[in-house]
Scaffold this motif. Structure first.
Motif, PDB file in Angstrom:
ATOM      1  N   ASP A 109       6.883 -49.078  54.147  1.00 26.38           N
ATOM      2  CA  ASP A 109       5.917 -50.104  54.557  1.00 26.38           C
ATOM      3  C   ASP A 109       5.037 -50.508  53.383  1.00 26.38           C
ATOM      4  O   ASP A 109       4.746 -51.696  53.189  1.00 26.38           O
ATOM      5  N   TRP A 110       4.599 -49.529  52.603  1.00 26.21           N
ATOM      6  CA  TRP A 110       3.777 -49.832  51.426  1.00 26.21           C
ATOM      7  C   TRP A 110       4.547 -50.684  50.425  1.00 26.21           C
ATOM      8  O   TRP A 110       3.996 -51.610  49.831  1.00 26.21           O
ATOM      9  N   PHE A 111       5.825 -50.350  50.254  1.00 25.95           N
ATOM     10  CA  PHE A 111       6.670 -51.100  49.320  1.00 25.95           C
ATOM     11  C   PHE A 111       6.814 -52.555  49.764  1.00 25.95           C
ATOM     12  O   PHE A 111       6.654 -53.481  48.969  1.00 25.95           O
ATOM     13  N   LEU A 112       7.101 -52.753  51.058  1.00 25.94           N
ATOM     14  CA  LEU A 112       7.234 -54.120  51.586  1.00 25.94           C
ATOM     15  C   LEU A 112       5.923 -54.888  51.473  1.00 25.94           C
ATOM     16  O   LEU A 112       5.923 -56.093  51.175  1.00 25.94           O
ATOM     17  N   GLY A 152       3.675 -54.421  49.199  1.00 27.32           N
ATOM     18  CA  GLY A 152       3.539 -54.778  47.791  1.00 27.32           C
ATOM     19  C   GLY A 152       4.373 -55.978  47.425  1.00 27.32           C
ATOM     20  O   GLY A 152       3.930 -56.844  46.654  1.00 27.32           O
ATOM     21  N   ILE A 153       5.574 -56.043  47.973  1.00 24.13           N
ATOM     22  CA  ILE A 153       6.442 -57.205  47.730  1.00 24.13           C
ATOM     23  C   ILE A 153       5.828 -58.461  48.328  1.00 24.13           C
ATOM     24  O   ILE A 153       5.800 -59.532  47.700  1.00 24.13           O
ATOM     25  N   ARG A 154       5.327 -58.327  49.552  1.00 26.19           N
ATOM     26  CA  ARG A 154       4.778 -59.494  50.253  1.00 26.19           C
ATOM     27  C   ARG A 154       3.538 -60.040  49.560  1.00 26.19           C
ATOM     28  O   ARG A 154       3.365 -61.248  49.431  1.00 26.19           O
ATOM     29  N   THR A 155       2.657 -59.137  49.119  1.00 29.81           N
ATOM     30  CA  THR A 155       1.402 -59.568  48.483  1.00 29.81           C
ATOM     31  C   THR A 155       1.534 -59.704  46.969  1.00 29.81           C
ATOM     32  O   THR A 155       0.576 -60.075  46.296  1.00 29.81           O
ATOM     33  N   ARG A 156       2.722 -59.359  46.446  1.00 30.12           N
ATOM     34  CA  ARG A 156       3.001 -59.437  45.012  1.00 30.12           C
ATOM     35  C   ARG A 156       2.034 -58.567  44.195  1.00 30.12           C
ATOM     36  O   ARG A 156       1.572 -58.956  43.126  1.00 30.12           O
ATOM     37  N   LYS A 157       1.753 -57.383  44.727  1.00 29.27           N
ATOM     38  CA  LYS A 157       0.893 -56.436  44.033  1.00 29.27           C
ATOM     39  C   LYS A 157       1.763 -55.373  43.366  1.00 29.27           C
ATOM     40  O   LYS A 157       2.338 -54.512  44.031  1.00 29.27           O
ATOM     41  N   THR A 158       1.841 -55.435  42.051  1.00 31.50           N
ATOM     42  CA  THR A 158       2.682 -54.512  41.299  1.00 31.50           C
ATOM     43  C   THR A 158       2.235 -53.072  41.480  1.00 31.50           C
ATOM     44  O   THR A 158       3.059 -52.155  41.607  1.00 31.50           O
ATOM     45  N   GLN A 217       0.830 -51.714  44.030  1.00 30.00           N
ATOM     46  CA  GLN A 217       1.252 -51.248  45.357  1.00 30.00           C
ATOM     47  C   GLN A 217       2.724 -50.848  45.342  1.00 30.00           C
ATOM     48  O   GLN A 217       3.112 -49.830  45.937  1.00 30.00           O
ATOM     49  N   ILE A 218       3.539 -51.625  44.672  1.00 29.66           N
ATOM     50  CA  ILE A 218       4.971 -51.334  44.589  1.00 29.66           C
ATOM     51  C   ILE A 218       5.203 -50.028  43.830  1.00 29.66           C
ATOM     52  O   ILE A 218       5.971 -49.160  44.265  1.00 29.66           O
ATOM     53  N   ILE A 219       4.518 -49.884  42.688  1.00 22.86           N
ATOM     54  CA  ILE A 219       4.659 -48.666  41.884  1.00 22.86           C
ATOM     55  C   ILE A 219       4.181 -47.450  42.664  1.00 22.86           C
ATOM     56  O   ILE A 219       4.809 -46.389  42.639  1.00 22.86           O
ATOM     57  N   LYS A 220       3.060 -47.611  43.371  1.00 27.89           N
ATOM     58  CA  LYS A 220       2.512 -46.522  44.171  1.00 27.89           C
ATOM     59  C   LYS A 220       3.521 -46.049  45.214  1.00 27.89           C
ATOM     60  O   LYS A 220       3.738 -44.836  45.394  1.00 27.89           O
ATOM     61  N   SER A 221       4.143 -46.988  45.896  1.00 29.37           N
ATOM     62  CA  SER A 221       5.094 -46.630  46.952  1.00 29.37           C
ATOM     63  C   SER A 221       6.305 -45.902  46.375  1.00 29.37           C
ATOM     64  O   SER A 221       6.829 -44.964  46.988  1.00 29.37           O
ATOM     65  N   ILE A 222       6.747 -46.311  45.185  1.00 29.09           N
ATOM     66  CA  ILE A 222       7.908 -45.670  44.558  1.00 29.09           C
ATOM     67  C   ILE A 222       7.558 -44.263  44.079  1.00 29.09           C
ATOM     68  O   ILE A 222       8.310 -43.303  44.305  1.00 29.09           O
ATOM     69  N   LEU A 223       6.393 -44.118  43.448  1.00 30.31           N
ATOM     70  CA  LEU A 223       5.975 -42.805  42.949  1.00 30.31           C
ATOM     71  C   LEU A 223       5.755 -41.813  44.085  1.00 30.31           C
ATOM     72  O   LEU A 223       6.050 -40.617  43.950  1.00 30.31           O
ATOM     73  N   CYS A 224       5.242 -42.298  45.206  1.00 23.85           N
ATOM     74  CA  CYS A 224       4.996 -41.414  46.354  1.00 23.85           C
ATOM     75  C   CYS A 224       6.285 -40.810  46.895  1.00 23.85           C
ATOM     76  O   CYS A 224       6.258 -39.724  47.497  1.00 23.85           O
ATOM     77  N   TYR A 263      14.798 -46.889  60.515  1.00 25.90           N
ATOM     78  CA  TYR A 263      13.535 -47.641  60.471  1.00 25.90           C
ATOM     79  C   TYR A 263      13.704 -48.957  59.716  1.00 25.90           C
ATOM     80  O   TYR A 263      13.240 -50.014  60.169  1.00 25.90           O
ATOM     81  N   ILE A 264      14.384 -48.911  58.583  1.00 25.99           N
ATOM     82  CA  ILE A 264      14.581 -50.111  57.770  1.00 25.99           C
ATOM     83  C   ILE A 264      15.370 -51.167  58.540  1.00 25.99           C
ATOM     84  O   ILE A 264      15.064 -52.364  58.484  1.00 25.99           O
ATOM     85  N   PHE A 265      16.372 -50.725  59.292  1.00 26.60           N
ATOM     86  CA  PHE A 265      17.247 -51.658  60.015  1.00 26.60           C
ATOM     87  C   PHE A 265      16.922 -51.720  61.508  1.00 26.60           C
ATOM     88  O   PHE A 265      17.792 -52.044  62.315  1.00 26.60           O
TER      89      PHE A 265
END
Length: 277
Positions: A126-129, A131-137, A139-146, A204-206
């Protein structure tokens, strides 16, 4: 689930889809009970078909967990409840095994750990999506590192594995350290292994594409069969109740499932310890 969304489901759902989330979980509970009968009494001839039926349990619960995580109002509280349940189950099984030794049963049951880790990855998704939606880099990095957190948390358990090779350390100490390390949620300690965590996350994804959910389950079942586990691959039959899901929550019965799981394992374990020589 909102009233409008519920009404839409009721109007669009075919009549042959008659299983609510609660009904699927109740069916899974029956299958789980049968599976644990096999676990506790296999040494005295419990038939293999009991555990074969039990292979459907995790996919069914993971499917409904993905639905629950999507619709829950407070995802953090949902995960907190699973974490506490996982801790409680670890303490319960360790204590029971020490108080009532049973050489015929290895008591390591803790499905709550699997649901918790799967839920964490659902949240990271959810955090990754977001980040993609709001274009916050960030947020995207945070979701991947977590995503690496449950992996790194396996270090204490690996350390216990190293210490277990030291003959100077008493067995009870090793078991105690192992139980303590299991209180740290990690990808190695989950019941069923990483593959089931991945299955829950993919559910969950699908979740808006039932065919993809079933396809993921069937692919995993085939891979398990190729790997040589001809019993575990039976979990692909869980596609049937998933296909019959009507999108409704049902009666919920949240507390029942949290209580029944440790209760029935404890009762079956004690009976097994008392009657099997």
């Amino acid at each position: 689930m909102g009233t409008a969304e519920m009404a839409e489901l009721e109007s669009n759902c075919p009549k042959w889809k008659f299983l609510s989330a609660t009904t699927i979980k109740l069916i899974a509970v029956i299958f789980m009970f049968m599976d644990h009968i096999h676990q506790m009494f296999v040494t005295v001839g419990a038939p293999a078909w009991l555990t074969m039926i039990g292979r459907l349990v995790f996919p069914m619960f993971l499917f409904t967990a993905a639905e629950s995580f999507h619709y829950t109002c407070n995802k953090r509280k949902y995960l907190q409840r699973l974490l506490f349940a996982s801790w409680g189950m670890t303490v319960f099984t360790f204590s029971l095994g020490q108080l009532i030794p049973n050489e015929n049963v290895v008591l390591m049951n803790n499905a709550f750990s699997t649901f918790f880790i799967a839920g964490l990855y659902m949240m990271f998704w959810d955090w990754f999506l977001e980040g993609i939606r709001t274009r916050k880099t960030t947020q995207i990095i945070k979701s991947i590192l977590c995503c690496f957190i449950p992996i790194l948390c396996a270090f204490p358990l690996l350390l216990v594995g190293v210490l277990s090779s030291n003959e100077n350390i008493p067995v009870f100490v090793i078991r105690l350290l192992a139980a303590i390390s299991l209180l740290v949620p990690n990808i190695l300690a989950v019941e069923g292994g990483f593959a089931l965590v991945l299955l829950g996350v993919l559910f969950y994804i699908f979740r808006k594409n039932r065919i993809m959910q079933i396809l993921v389950l069937l692919i995993l079942s085939v891979l398990v069969y190729i790997a040589g586990n001809k019993i575990q691959c039976i979990m692909g039959l869980a596609a049937i109740p998933i296909l019959l899901y009507n999108g409704k929550r049902g009666y919920g019965m949240k507390n029942f499932f949290y209580i029944f799981y440790p209760a029935h394992i404890g009762i079956l374990y004690i009976i097994s310890a008392l009657i099997i020589p």
